[in-house]
Design a protein around this motif. Structure first.
Motif, PDB file in Angstrom:
ATOM      1  N   ARG A  43       0.801  -1.024  -0.137  1.00 37.45           N
ATOM      2  CA  ARG A  43       0.078   0.234  -0.180  1.00 37.45           C
ATOM      3  C   ARG A  43       0.978   1.212  -0.106  1.00 37.45           C
ATOM      4  O   ARG A  43       0.283   2.202  -0.315  1.00 37.45           O
ATOM      5  CB  ARG A  43      -1.194  -0.073   1.040  1.00 37.45           C
ATOM      6  CG  ARG A  43      -0.313   0.030   2.448  1.00 37.45           C
ATOM      7  CD  ARG A  43      -1.293  -0.193   3.699  1.00 37.45           C
ATOM      8  NE  ARG A  43      -0.569  -0.293   4.873  1.00 37.45           N
ATOM      9  CZ  ARG A  43      -1.144   0.396   5.961  1.00 37.45           C
ATOM     10  NH1 ARG A  43      -2.164   1.162   5.829  1.00 37.45           N
ATOM     11  NH2 ARG A  43      -0.496   0.464   7.048  1.00 37.45           N
ATOM     12  N   PHE A  44       2.154   1.151   0.168  1.00 36.49           N
ATOM     13  CA  PHE A  44       2.926   2.334   0.176  1.00 36.49           C
ATOM     14  C   PHE A  44       3.971   2.324  -0.846  1.00 36.49           C
ATOM     15  O   PHE A  44       4.704   1.259  -1.333  1.00 36.49           O
ATOM     16  CB  PHE A  44       3.950   2.451   1.614  1.00 36.49           C
ATOM     17  CG  PHE A  44       3.113   2.658   2.882  1.00 36.49           C
ATOM     18  CD1 PHE A  44       2.198   3.706   2.736  1.00 36.49           C
ATOM     19  CD2 PHE A  44       3.070   1.813   3.682  1.00 36.49           C
ATOM     20  CE1 PHE A  44       1.533   3.821   4.113  1.00 36.49           C
ATOM     21  CE2 PHE A  44       2.508   1.984   5.106  1.00 36.49           C
ATOM     22  CZ  PHE A  44       1.585   2.981   5.034  1.00 36.49           C
ATOM     23  N   SER A  45       4.513   3.501  -1.404  1.00 37.67           N
ATOM     24  CA  SER A  45       5.512   3.641  -2.493  1.00 37.67           C
ATOM     25  C   SER A  45       6.760   3.726  -1.501  1.00 37.67           C
ATOM     26  O   SER A  45       6.725   3.958  -0.251  1.00 37.67           O
ATOM     27  CB  SER A  45       5.423   4.921  -3.140  1.00 37.67           C
ATOM     28  OG  SER A  45       5.379   5.983  -2.175  1.00 37.67           O
ATOM     29  N   ARG A  46       7.851   3.625  -2.135  1.00 33.67           N
ATOM     30  CA  ARG A  46       9.339   3.595  -1.262  1.00 33.67           C
ATOM     31  C   ARG A  46       9.105   4.819  -0.488  1.00 33.67           C
ATOM     32  O   ARG A  46       9.464   4.837   0.611  1.00 33.67           O
ATOM     33  CB  ARG A  46      10.515   3.539  -2.236  1.00 33.67           C
ATOM     34  CG  ARG A  46      10.698   1.906  -2.450  1.00 33.67           C
ATOM     35  CD  ARG A  46      11.919   1.977  -3.587  1.00 33.67           C
ATOM     36  NE  ARG A  46      12.318   0.732  -3.866  1.00 33.67           N
ATOM     37  CZ  ARG A  46      13.073   0.045  -4.847  1.00 33.67           C
ATOM     38  NH1 ARG A  46      13.681   1.238  -5.597  1.00 33.67           N
ATOM     39  NH2 ARG A  46      13.147  -1.012  -5.179  1.00 33.67           N
ATOM     40  N   PRO A  47       8.997   6.246  -1.178  1.00 32.30           N
ATOM     41  CA  PRO A  47       9.207   7.345  -0.219  1.00 32.30           C
ATOM     42  C   PRO A  47       7.975   7.272   0.825  1.00 32.30           C
ATOM     43  O   PRO A  47       8.363   7.561   2.009  1.00 32.30           O
ATOM     44  CB  PRO A  47       8.804   8.547  -1.488  1.00 32.30           C
ATOM     45  CG  PRO A  47       9.175   7.699  -2.784  1.00 32.30           C
ATOM     46  CD  PRO A  47       8.756   6.263  -2.649  1.00 32.30           C
ATOM     47  N   GLN A  52       6.559   6.762   6.659  1.00 28.03           N
ATOM     48  CA  GLN A  52       5.831   5.914   7.633  1.00 28.03           C
ATOM     49  C   GLN A  52       6.698   5.234   8.807  1.00 28.03           C
ATOM     50  O   GLN A  52       6.828   5.467   9.845  1.00 28.03           O
ATOM     51  CB  GLN A  52       5.146   4.775   7.149  1.00 28.03           C
ATOM     52  CG  GLN A  52       3.981   5.252   6.379  1.00 28.03           C
ATOM     53  CD  GLN A  52       2.897   6.028   7.031  1.00 28.03           C
ATOM     54  OE1 GLN A  52       2.624   5.556   8.237  1.00 28.03           O
ATOM     55  NE2 GLN A  52       2.392   7.098   6.449  1.00 28.03           N
ATOM     56  N   LEU A  53       7.932   4.925   8.199  1.00 30.72           N
ATOM     57  CA  LEU A  53       9.154   4.325   9.176  1.00 30.72           C
ATOM     58  C   LEU A  53       9.734   5.189  10.016  1.00 30.72           C
ATOM     59  O   LEU A  53       9.884   4.927  11.152  1.00 30.72           O
ATOM     60  CB  LEU A  53      10.353   3.621   8.352  1.00 30.72           C
ATOM     61  CG  LEU A  53       9.675   2.206   7.619  1.00 30.72           C
ATOM     62  CD1 LEU A  53      10.688   1.734   6.695  1.00 30.72           C
ATOM     63  CD2 LEU A  53       9.436   1.193   8.672  1.00 30.72           C
ATOM     64  N   LEU A  54       9.644   6.608   9.515  1.00 37.87           N
ATOM     65  CA  LEU A  54      10.555   7.791  10.083  1.00 37.87           C
ATOM     66  C   LEU A  54       9.388   7.883  11.615  1.00 37.87           C
ATOM     67  O   LEU A  54       9.913   8.325  12.516  1.00 37.87           O
ATOM     68  CB  LEU A  54      10.603   8.956   9.301  1.00 37.87           C
ATOM     69  CG  LEU A  54      11.911   8.730   8.650  1.00 37.87           C
ATOM     70  CD1 LEU A  54      12.067  10.040   7.830  1.00 37.87           C
ATOM     71  CD2 LEU A  54      13.290   8.984   9.509  1.00 37.87           C
ATOM     72  N   TRP A  58      10.058   8.013  15.500  1.00 39.61           N
ATOM     73  CA  TRP A  58       9.790   9.108  16.344  1.00 39.61           C
ATOM     74  C   TRP A  58       8.864   8.704  17.267  1.00 39.61           C
ATOM     75  O   TRP A  58       8.592   9.624  18.125  1.00 39.61           O
ATOM     76  CB  TRP A  58       9.667  10.258  15.516  1.00 39.61           C
ATOM     77  CG  TRP A  58      10.688  10.548  14.721  1.00 39.61           C
ATOM     78  CD1 TRP A  58      11.924  10.533  15.033  1.00 39.61           C
ATOM     79  CD2 TRP A  58      10.846  11.328  13.423  1.00 39.61           C
ATOM     80  NE1 TRP A  58      12.824  10.954  14.055  1.00 39.61           N
ATOM     81  CE2 TRP A  58      12.136  11.554  12.890  1.00 39.61           C
ATOM     82  CE3 TRP A  58       9.820  11.674  12.485  1.00 39.61           C
ATOM     83  CZ2 TRP A  58      12.570  12.117  11.843  1.00 39.61           C
ATOM     84  CZ3 TRP A  58      10.071  12.319  11.359  1.00 39.61           C
ATOM     85  CH2 TRP A  58      11.408  12.378  11.035  1.00 39.61           C
ATOM     86  N   GLY A  59       7.986   7.577  17.256  1.00 33.71           N
ATOM     87  CA  GLY A  59       7.189   7.435  18.289  1.00 33.71           C
ATOM     88  C   GLY A  59       5.889   7.977  18.103  1.00 33.71           C
ATOM     89  O   GLY A  59       4.959   8.157  19.137  1.00 33.71           O
ATOM     90  N   LEU A  70       1.985   0.224  12.608  1.00 36.26           N
ATOM     91  CA  LEU A  70       3.055  -0.379  11.890  1.00 36.26           C
ATOM     92  C   LEU A  70       3.378  -1.969  12.737  1.00 36.26           C
ATOM     93  O   LEU A  70       3.131  -1.947  13.955  1.00 36.26           O
ATOM     94  CB  LEU A  70       4.173   0.199  11.760  1.00 36.26           C
ATOM     95  CG  LEU A  70       4.162   1.588  10.698  1.00 36.26           C
ATOM     96  CD1 LEU A  70       5.501   2.174  11.088  1.00 36.26           C
ATOM     97  CD2 LEU A  70       3.641   1.164   9.548  1.00 36.26           C
ATOM     98  N   PRO A  71       3.613  -2.959  12.091  1.00 34.25           N
ATOM     99  CA  PRO A  71       4.062  -4.285  12.862  1.00 34.25           C
ATOM    100  C   PRO A  71       5.067  -3.877  13.960  1.00 34.25           C
ATOM    101  O   PRO A  71       6.156  -3.057  13.756  1.00 34.25           O
ATOM    102  CB  PRO A  71       4.565  -5.078  11.611  1.00 34.25           C
ATOM    103  CG  PRO A  71       4.233  -4.565  10.371  1.00 34.25           C
ATOM    104  CD  PRO A  71       4.004  -3.088  10.691  1.00 34.25           C
ATOM    105  N   SER A  72       5.082  -4.531  15.014  1.00 32.82           N
ATOM    106  CA  SER A  72       6.159  -4.802  15.904  1.00 32.82           C
ATOM    107  C   SER A  72       7.526  -5.080  15.702  1.00 32.82           C
ATOM    108  O   SER A  72       8.363  -4.804  16.042  1.00 32.82           O
ATOM    109  CB  SER A  72       5.814  -5.577  17.258  1.00 32.82           C
ATOM    110  OG  SER A  72       5.581  -6.762  16.779  1.00 32.82           O
ATOM    111  N   ARG A  73       7.542  -5.914  14.390  1.00 33.07           N
ATOM    112  CA  ARG A  73       9.005  -6.343  14.065  1.00 33.07           C
ATOM    113  C   ARG A  73       9.867  -5.224  13.591  1.00 33.07           C
ATOM    114  O   ARG A  73      11.091  -5.190  13.418  1.00 33.07           O
ATOM    115  CB  ARG A  73       8.853  -7.152  12.731  1.00 33.07           C
ATOM    116  CG  ARG A  73       8.441  -6.632  11.508  1.00 33.07           C
ATOM    117  CD  ARG A  73       7.911  -7.670  10.421  1.00 33.07           C
ATOM    118  NE  ARG A  73       6.949  -7.307   9.338  1.00 33.07           N
ATOM    119  CZ  ARG A  73       7.494  -6.258   8.519  1.00 33.07           C
ATOM    120  NH1 ARG A  73       8.746  -5.841   8.437  1.00 33.07           N
ATOM    121  NH2 ARG A  73       6.638  -5.998   7.499  1.00 33.07           N
TER     122      ARG A  73
END
Length: 78
Positions: A43-47, A52-54, A58-59, A70-73
């Protein structure tokens, strides 16, 4: 009076607020990013995946924006 042809520009439309950056990823990092995107259903592009990971790192809560948690992994050590 002449008619001007307007051509579409490639890429995401400018929002006027963001600053574009370039990040070089190593092959193993890119593979992990692509695998994370695939595991999440694509569902996400790389950017967008990097954004989302950032946010996750940052919590910040993404639930308030209507995006599933997001998954806990992601918290697993590298």
């Amino acid at each position: 009076m002449s008619i001007r042809a307007t051509t579409k520009r490639k890429g995401r439309p400018a929002t006027g607020k963001g600053v574009p950056i370039s990040v070089r990823l190593q092959p193993d990092q890119l593979e992990r990013l692509d695998q994370w995107i695939e595991d999440d259903g694509g569902r996400f592009s790389r950017p967008e995946a990097i954004r989302q990971l950032l946010e996750h790192a940052w919590g910040r809560t993404v639930a308030s924006r209507g995006i599933k948690e997001l998954p806990s992994r992601l918290g697993d050590p590298i």
